[in-house]
Write a protein that holds these residues in place. Structure first.
Motif, mmCIF file in Angstrom:
data_model
loop_
_atom_site.group_PDB
_atom_site.id
_atom_site.type_symbol
_atom_site.label_atom_id
_atom_site.label_comp_id
_atom_site.label_asym_id
_atom_site.label_seq_id
_atom_site.Cartn_x
_atom_site.Cartn_y
_atom_site.Cartn_z
ATOM 1 N N SER A 1 0.855 -1.193 0.000
ATOM 2 C CA SER A 1 0.000 0.000 0.000
ATOM 3 C C SER A 1 0.893 1.246 0.000
ATOM 4 C CB SER A 1 -0.916 0.011 1.236
ATOM 5 O OG SER A 1 -1.741 -1.143 1.258
ATOM 6 N N ILE A 2 0.913 1.939 -1.106
ATOM 7 C CA ILE A 2 1.761 3.117 -1.271
ATOM 8 C C ILE A 2 0.880 4.315 -1.602
ATOM 9 C CG2 ILE A 2 3.617 4.178 -2.627
ATOM 10 C CD1 ILE A 2 4.733 1.365 -3.071
ATOM 11 N N GLU A 3 1.129 5.401 -0.909
ATOM 12 C CA GLU A 3 0.362 6.629 -1.146
ATOM 13 C C GLU A 3 1.188 7.614 -1.968
ATOM 14 O OE1 GLU A 3 -0.453 10.313 1.633
ATOM 15 O OE2 GLU A 3 -1.802 8.673 2.194
ATOM 16 N N VAL B 1 -3.397 16.470 -5.189
ATOM 17 C CA VAL B 1 -4.041 15.220 -5.585
ATOM 18 C C VAL B 1 -3.428 14.089 -4.763
ATOM 19 C CG1 VAL B 1 -4.565 13.642 -7.481
ATOM 20 C CG2 VAL B 1 -4.376 16.100 -7.922
ATOM 21 N N LYS B 2 -4.285 13.226 -4.249
ATOM 22 C CA LYS B 2 -3.813 12.081 -3.456
ATOM 23 C C LYS B 2 -4.341 10.794 -4.062
ATOM 24 C CE LYS B 2 -5.378 11.311 0.743
ATOM 25 N NZ LYS B 2 -5.579 11.439 2.212
ATOM 26 N N CYS B 3 -3.439 9.822 -4.249
ATOM 27 C CA CYS B 3 -3.794 8.521 -4.814
ATOM 28 C C CYS B 3 -3.325 7.418 -3.873
ATOM 29 C CB CYS B 3 -3.159 8.320 -6.194
ATOM 30 S SG CYS B 3 -3.512 9.618 -7.399
ATOM 31 N N GLU B 4 -4.210 6.501 -3.566
ATOM 32 C CA GLU B 4 -3.881 5.337 -2.730
ATOM 33 C C GLU B 4 -3.661 4.132 -3.648
ATOM 34 O OE1 GLU B 4 -3.458 5.436 0.467
ATOM 35 O OE2 GLU B 4 -4.352 7.361 1.038
ATOM 36 N N LEU B 5 -2.418 3.677 -3.724
ATOM 37 C CA LEU B 5 -2.077 2.570 -4.618
ATOM 38 C C LEU B 5 -1.960 1.259 -3.858
ATOM 39 C CD1 LEU B 5 0.780 4.186 -6.768
ATOM 40 C CD2 LEU B 5 -1.685 4.444 -7.032
ATOM 41 N N GLU B 6 -2.370 0.198 -4.518
ATOM 42 C CA GLU B 6 -2.108 -1.169 -4.078
ATOM 43 C C GLU B 6 -1.261 -1.802 -5.179
ATOM 44 O OE1 GLU B 6 -2.914 -2.535 -1.183
ATOM 45 O OE2 GLU B 6 -3.961 -0.730 -0.484
ATOM 46 N N VAL B 7 0.065 -1.861 -4.957
ATOM 47 C CA VAL B 7 0.980 -2.229 -6.030
ATOM 48 C C VAL B 7 1.587 -3.597 -5.759
ATOM 49 C CG1 VAL B 7 2.900 -1.450 -7.448
ATOM 50 C CG2 VAL B 7 1.558 0.222 -6.174
ATOM 51 N N PRO B 8 1.397 -4.558 -6.659
ATOM 52 C CA PRO B 8 2.032 -5.879 -6.480
ATOM 53 C C PRO B 8 3.517 -5.815 -6.793
ATOM 54 C CG PRO B 8 0.791 -5.819 -8.528
ATOM 55 C CD PRO B 8 0.511 -4.515 -7.830
ATOM 56 N N LEU B 9 4.295 -6.569 -6.061
ATOM 57 C CA LEU B 9 5.728 -6.654 -6.309
ATOM 58 C C LEU B 9 5.964 -7.600 -7.478
ATOM 59 C CD1 LEU B 9 8.538 -5.770 -5.219
ATOM 60 C CD2 LEU B 9 8.544 -7.903 -3.909
ATOM 61 N N SER B 10 6.683 -7.118 -8.476
ATOM 62 C CA SER B 10 6.897 -7.918 -9.689
ATOM 63 C C SER B 10 8.355 -8.297 -9.875
ATOM 64 C CB SER B 10 6.412 -7.133 -10.922
ATOM 65 O OG SER B 10 7.098 -5.900 -11.025
ATOM 66 N N SER B 11 9.087 -8.419 -8.773
ATOM 67 C CA SER B 11 10.489 -8.813 -8.872
ATOM 68 C C SER B 11 10.608 -10.306 -9.147
ATOM 69 C CB SER B 11 11.227 -8.465 -7.582
ATOM 70 O OG SER B 11 10.648 -9.155 -6.493
ATOM 71 N N LYS B 12 11.804 -10.737 -9.522
ATOM 72 C CA LYS B 12 12.032 -12.149 -9.809
ATOM 73 C C LYS B 12 11.818 -12.990 -8.557
ATOM 74 C CE LYS B 12 15.394 -11.344 -13.505
ATOM 75 N NZ LYS B 12 16.782 -11.603 -13.962
ATOM 76 N N GLY B 13 11.205 -14.127 -8.738
ATOM 77 C CA GLY B 13 10.967 -15.032 -7.616
ATOM 78 C C GLY B 13 9.696 -14.745 -6.863
ATOM 79 N N ASN B 14 9.005 -13.653 -7.184
ATOM 80 C CA ASN B 14 7.758 -13.344 -6.505
ATOM 81 C C ASN B 14 6.618 -14.091 -7.191
ATOM 82 O OD1 ASN B 14 5.955 -11.934 -4.732
ATOM 83 N ND2 ASN B 14 5.386 -10.655 -6.486
ATOM 84 N N SER B 15 5.828 -14.803 -6.394
ATOM 85 C CA SER B 15 4.774 -15.651 -6.948
ATOM 86 C C SER B 15 3.407 -14.986 -6.928
ATOM 87 C CB SER B 15 4.701 -16.969 -6.150
ATOM 88 O OG SER B 15 4.435 -16.701 -4.778
ATOM 89 N N SER B 16 3.338 -13.690 -6.549
ATOM 90 C CA SER B 16 2.048 -13.011 -6.472
ATOM 91 C C SER B 16 1.443 -12.875 -7.857
ATOM 92 C CB SER B 16 2.220 -11.619 -5.855
ATOM 93 O OG SER B 16 0.987 -10.924 -5.898
ATOM 94 N N THR B 17 0.144 -13.209 -7.958
ATOM 95 C CA THR B 17 -0.576 -13.090 -9.227
ATOM 96 C C THR B 17 -1.452 -11.840 -9.261
ATOM 97 O OG1 THR B 17 -2.375 -14.460 -8.354
ATOM 98 C CG2 THR B 17 -0.597 -15.582 -9.559
ATOM 99 N N ALA B 18 -1.335 -10.981 -8.246
ATOM 100 C CA ALA B 18 -2.156 -9.767 -8.196
ATOM 101 C C ALA B 18 -1.761 -8.823 -9.324
ATOM 102 C CB ALA B 18 -1.992 -9.081 -6.842
ATOM 103 N N ARG B 19 -2.741 -8.094 -9.826
ATOM 104 C CA ARG B 19 -2.499 -7.129 -10.886
ATOM 105 C C ARG B 19 -2.822 -5.737 -10.374
ATOM 106 N NH1 ARG B 19 -5.291 -8.799 -16.420
ATOM 107 N NH2 ARG B 19 -4.034 -6.976 -17.000
ATOM 108 N N PHE B 20 -2.110 -4.768 -10.894
ATOM 109 C CA PHE B 20 -2.349 -3.390 -10.484
ATOM 110 C C PHE B 20 -3.677 -2.899 -11.060
ATOM 111 C CE2 PHE B 20 -2.081 1.166 -11.483
ATOM 112 C CZ PHE B 20 -1.920 1.676 -10.198
ATOM 113 N N GLU B 21 -4.467 -2.275 -10.221
ATOM 114 C CA GLU B 21 -5.730 -1.688 -10.634
ATOM 115 C C GLU B 21 -5.650 -0.174 -10.471
ATOM 116 O OE1 GLU B 21 -8.971 -3.433 -8.571
ATOM 117 O OE2 GLU B 21 -8.561 -5.479 -9.266
#
Length: 236
Positions: free
Chosen positions: A174-176, A199-219
C-alpha cells in the motif's frame, strides 16, 4: 443744514476692505482639485482590484473544479525491501500518469508538478515531474512517466513493521502518492492566476520482482483532488 448733510454723506465709516489675494484663491482651488483627483484615483483603484478579485473567484468556482483529472494508469514495483536493523527502505517504483482536460473551451497550463511517495505515512521519495511547464488543450490528455528509485531511512514503529510483513506476505504494498501542482486556466486570451491543487492517490501495487509468486495485478486507483488557493507547499 445742507452743509451737515453733505458731511454725513461723505462720512468715513471704517477702513477700506482690502482686495482678496488672488494667489490664495488659486492655491485653494489647486488643493481642492488635487484632493478630488486623489479621491477619484483611489475609488478607481479599489474598483479595479474588486473586479479582478471577483473575476478570480468566478473563474475558481466555475472553471477550476472540473479543470483536469489526474490518474495513475499503471504502476510497476520491482524492489521494496525494508531492513529492520538499520531502518533502510530500498525501492524502485515506475509510474504512468495521465492528465486529462475534459473541458471544451478551456486550456490548462501545468507550470509545476511535484510528487511524493509514502509508505505507512512516511515519505521515502519525491520527484519533480515538470522540468518545463506544458499545457493541455481542451478535450486532450497528456502523459507523464515517473520513477522513484533508491534507498531511504524511515523509522517504522512496531505496528508499521507488522503491516509491512503482511504486505510482504501478500506480495502487494500500500503506497500513497501525493501530487502538488501549480496550474493556470485559459479561455481564449484570458488566463487566470495560479492555482495550487493537491491530488492524493492510494495505490495497491504488487511486487513484480524475480521469484515473486504473487498473481495480483495493479488496478487503477481513484485519485482525490483538493482544490486550494494558497502558497505552494515545497515540502511535498
Amino acid at each position: 443744514m445742507a452743509e451737515k448733510q453733505s458731511q454725513l454723506n461723505n462720512a468715513y465709516y471704517g477702513p477700506p476692505i482690502p482686495p482678496q489675494d488672488q494667489s490664495y484663491r488659486r492655491r485653494g482651488c489647486s488643493l481642492s482639485c488635487s484632493h478630488r483627483l486623489l479621491k477619484c484615483l483611489l475609488k478607481t483603484t479599489v474598483s479595479v482590484i474588486f473586479i479582478i478579485f471577483l473575476a478570480y473567484i468566478i473563474s475558481f468556482f466555475i472553471l477550476y473544479p472540473s479543470s483536469f483529472k489526474l490518474q495513475v494508469t499503471d504502476a510497476k514495483l520491482t524492489k521494496f525491501n525494508f531492513t529492520t536493523n538499520n531502518n533502510i527502505l530500498q525501492y524502485k517504483l515506475d509510474l504512468n500518469i495521465s492528465l486529462r482536460n475534459p473541458n471544451k473551451m478551456m486550456t490548462v497550463y501545468f507550470d509545476k508538478i511535484r510528487a511524493s511517495a509514502r509508505y505507512e505515512g512516511h515519505r521515502f521519495d519525491r520527484e519533480n515531474l515538470t522540468e518545463l511547464g506544458f499545457k493541455v488543450d481542451s478535450k486532450s490528455t497528456h502523459f507523464l512517466n515517473a520513477t522513484f528509485a533508491g534507498q531511504q531511512l524511515i523509522e517504522l514503529d512496531a505496528h508499521d513493521i507488522s503491516d509491512f510483513n503482511e504486505d510482504k506476505s501478500a506480495g502487494v504494498y500500500s503506497i500513497e502518492l501525493r501530487f502538488h501542482l501549480r496550474i493556470r486556466i485559459g479561455i481564449g486570451f484570458f488566463i487566470t492566476g495560479k492555482f495550487k491543487p493537491k491530488v492524493k492517490c492510494e495505490l495497491e501495487v504488487p511486487l513484480s520482482s524475480k521469484g515473486n509468486s504473487s498473481t495480483a495485478r495493479f488496478e487503477t486507483p481513484r485519485c482525490h483532488t483538493y482544490h486550494l488557493i494558497g502558497r505552494y507547499n515545497r515540502s511535498v
